[in-house]
Design an enzyme around this catalytic site. Structure first.
Site, PDB file in Angstrom:
ATOM      1  N   GLN A 150      71.951  27.480  60.724  1.00  0.00           N
ATOM      2  CA  GLN A 150      71.820  28.118  59.407  1.00  0.00           C
ATOM      3  C   GLN A 150      72.197  27.181  58.268  1.00  0.00           C
ATOM      4  O   GLN A 150      72.167  27.577  57.108  1.00  0.00           O
ATOM      5  CB  GLN A 150      72.695  29.374  59.359  1.00  0.00           C
ATOM      6  CG  GLN A 150      72.277  30.435  60.356  1.00  0.00           C
ATOM      7  CD  GLN A 150      73.280  31.582  60.458  1.00  0.00           C
ATOM      8  OE1 GLN A 150      74.296  31.618  59.758  1.00  0.00           O
ATOM      9  NE2 GLN A 150      72.999  32.528  61.346  1.00  0.00           N
TER      10      GLN A 150
ATOM     11  N   HIS B 296      76.991  30.865  59.614  1.00  0.00           N
ATOM     12  CA  HIS B 296      77.873  31.484  58.616  1.00  0.00           C
ATOM     13  C   HIS B 296      78.451  30.493  57.606  1.00  0.00           C
ATOM     14  O   HIS B 296      79.657  30.348  57.473  1.00  0.00           O
ATOM     15  CB  HIS B 296      79.000  32.248  59.313  1.00  0.00           C
ATOM     16  CG  HIS B 296      78.533  33.324  60.238  1.00  0.00           C
ATOM     17  ND1 HIS B 296      79.391  34.111  60.965  1.00  0.00           N
ATOM     18  CD2 HIS B 296      77.277  33.747  60.563  1.00  0.00           C
ATOM     19  CE1 HIS B 296      78.697  34.971  61.699  1.00  0.00           C
ATOM     20  NE2 HIS B 296      77.401  34.755  61.465  1.00  0.00           N
TER      21      HIS B 296
ATOM     22  N   GLU C  93      78.244  44.766  54.392  1.00  0.00           N
ATOM     23  CA  GLU C  93      79.061  45.363  53.340  1.00  0.00           C
ATOM     24  C   GLU C  93      78.643  44.911  51.946  1.00  0.00           C
ATOM     25  O   GLU C  93      78.226  43.768  51.749  1.00  0.00           O
ATOM     26  CB  GLU C  93      80.534  44.990  53.539  1.00  0.00           C
ATOM     27  CG  GLU C  93      81.140  45.519  54.813  1.00  0.00           C
ATOM     28  CD  GLU C  93      82.622  45.176  54.952  1.00  0.00           C
ATOM     29  OE1 GLU C  93      83.224  45.606  55.946  1.00  0.00           O
ATOM     30  OE2 GLU C  93      83.160  44.480  54.063  1.00  0.00           O
TER      31      GLU C  93
ATOM     32  N   TYR D 188      89.538  41.530  52.561  1.00  0.00           N
ATOM     33  CA  TYR D 188      88.438  42.442  52.860  1.00  0.00           C
ATOM     34  C   TYR D 188      88.286  42.747  54.351  1.00  0.00           C
ATOM     35  O   TYR D 188      87.325  43.395  54.757  1.00  0.00           O
ATOM     36  CB  TYR D 188      87.140  41.914  52.226  1.00  0.00           C
ATOM     37  CG  TYR D 188      87.220  42.104  50.728  1.00  0.00           C
ATOM     38  CD1 TYR D 188      86.702  43.226  50.115  1.00  0.00           C
ATOM     39  CD2 TYR D 188      87.928  41.197  49.934  1.00  0.00           C
ATOM     40  CE1 TYR D 188      86.844  43.439  48.749  1.00  0.00           C
ATOM     41  CE2 TYR D 188      88.075  41.399  48.564  1.00  0.00           C
ATOM     42  CZ  TYR D 188      87.532  42.525  47.984  1.00  0.00           C
ATOM     43  OH  TYR D 188      87.687  42.745  46.632  1.00  0.00           O
TER      44      TYR D 188
ATOM     45  N   TYR E 220      77.748  42.206  68.881  1.00  0.00           N
ATOM     46  CA  TYR E 220      76.382  42.272  69.388  1.00  0.00           C
ATOM     47  C   TYR E 220      76.349  42.787  70.819  1.00  0.00           C
ATOM     48  O   TYR E 220      75.338  43.334  71.268  1.00  0.00           O
ATOM     49  CB  TYR E 220      75.717  40.903  69.283  1.00  0.00           C
ATOM     50  CG  TYR E 220      75.539  40.454  67.849  1.00  0.00           C
ATOM     51  CD1 TYR E 220      74.702  41.141  66.978  1.00  0.00           C
ATOM     52  CD2 TYR E 220      76.224  39.344  67.355  1.00  0.00           C
ATOM     53  CE1 TYR E 220      74.547  40.754  65.659  1.00  0.00           C
ATOM     54  CE2 TYR E 220      76.068  38.938  66.037  1.00  0.00           C
ATOM     55  CZ  TYR E 220      75.232  39.645  65.195  1.00  0.00           C
ATOM     56  OH  TYR E 220      75.079  39.244  63.893  1.00  0.00           O
TER      57      TYR E 220
END
Length: 374
Positions: free
Chosen positions: A93, A157, A249, A259, A270
């Protein structure tokens, strides 16, 4: 880059923007009436971030990043490559990610880029700034002003949205890099929203400046992978972040707040297994809204109401796994509308142009689209 390859690249990019008779627009019925979705650019590879330059109907042009490491200037019916970029780790990513044009661009010509920077043992999220040359062909005096601690070899991420705060400081989102528990560790940047000065230094009023062992850049923590961030019309920072299987979220960001990831979540692993300790815990923030099942949100804007007054203050979000654009009511922070069309395939970013039109990046189509009334 070899001369022949450069020539081929320029030839390819000269064909990116529609020329002559444009492709027909798609008509879409919405709560505000019919809207038109028309192509702005096509032939892109993994477009990730979009930012407008000042001046003119859609700004003095726009900048778009491609994850493999290209920055393109869209202007006057053409797309041209911008040179002078940092080395990026384009795997998984990671790669060249977000782009941000600050409010004082007309004076400074500064452009901010977030990207996966090669590091010992892998890669980590970094932030660079350079000055766009007068001809738009190069970023000059490019310098890396921040890189996260302890990148790793995982390709997940990176987070990486950039937002300019009302006071001129810079917010940067960083994902947990696939190591969830580090999002609860203040000595690491994983899973956090950072606040930096324009030169990469730390604002004196950041919440953890005087906390021993904490990274002073951290503004909030306990995040999984925030790929959308924007200011509301009052100047407050909001983000959205990917959950695992469910639990995406939307969060209003508060100074110094935790958070919860991965201690609390509304999703599951998963594998189907439970995440952490449940959905609530004292000292940890609740989301303003969450999705279950997941939509894999990416890109975020709060709409000004310029062309559609009834949508003033509403939140627009793209979806990477459901091929949607979603509108949330800005007052209730609840879903108000879902749009899907052939163009909304893996929507990576969504922005309001200076003229009030809404532009979005479709990874699936390799294109940029523009929404206008009618």
């Amino acid at each position: 880059m070899p001369h022949s390859l450069t020539a081929r690249l320029i030839l390819m990019l000269s064909l990116v923007l529609p020329a002559g008779v444009p492709d027909p627009a798609t008509a879409l019925q919405t709560s505000a009436g019919r809207v038109s979705i028309a192509p702005v650019a096509s032939g892109l590879t993994e477009p990730w971030g979009l930012a407008f330059l000042p001046g003119g109907e859609a700004g003095g042009g726009a900048l778009v990043t491609e994850r493999d490491g290209r920055l393109l200037l869209l202007r006057d019916g053409r797309a041209t490559p911008v040179a002078g970029l940092p080395e990026v780790a384009a795997s998984g990513q990671g790669g060249l990610l977000d782009v941000m044009v600050p409010r004082d661009f007309a004076q400074t010509r500064e452009v901010f880029l977030s990207f996966a920077q090669p590091q010992a043992g892998g890669a980590g999220t970094a932030l660079a700034v350079g000055r766009l040359s007068q001809d738009g062909g190069r970023l000059e005096d490019l310098r890396v002003i921040f890189e996260m601690t302890g990148g790793n070899s995982g390709g997940r991420h990176f987070g990486s949205r950039i937002v300019e705060a009302p006071d001129g400081t810079i917010f940067l989102t960083i994902g947990d890099r696939g190591d969830g528990m580090l999002a609860q560790v203040l000595s690491r940047h994983n899973g956090s929203v950072l606040r930096l000065n324009r030169d990469g230094s730390v604002p004196a009023d950041n919440p953890f400046v005087d906390v021993a062992g904490a990274r002073p850049e951290i503004w909030s923590y306990g995040h999984r992978n925030p790929q959308g961030a924007a200011l509301d019309l009052q100047g407050n920072l909001w983000i959205h972040e990917h959950g695992a299987r469910g639990g995406d979220e939307v969060n209003r960001i508060r100074r110094g707040a935790n958070y919860g990831w991965p201690v609390i979540s509304y999703g599951r692993h998963y594998s189907g297994g439970r995440i952490g300790e449940g959905t609530e815990k004292p000292g940890m923030e609740q989301p303003a809204f969450y999705w279950d099942p997941s939509i894999a949100p990416s890109g975020m804007l709060f709409y000004s109401g310029r062309l559609w007054p009834e949508w003033r203050g509403d939140i627009f979000v793209g979806s990477l796994n459901s091929d949607l654009v979603i509108r949330l009511d800005g007052e209730t922070v609840r879903e108000a509308e879902r749009w899907d069309s052939p163009e909304t395939t893996r929507v990576r970013d969504i922005r309001e142009a200076p003229d009030g039109s809404i532009w979005f990046l479709s990874v699936g189509e390799g294109a940029i689209y523009r929404m206008t009334p009618g």
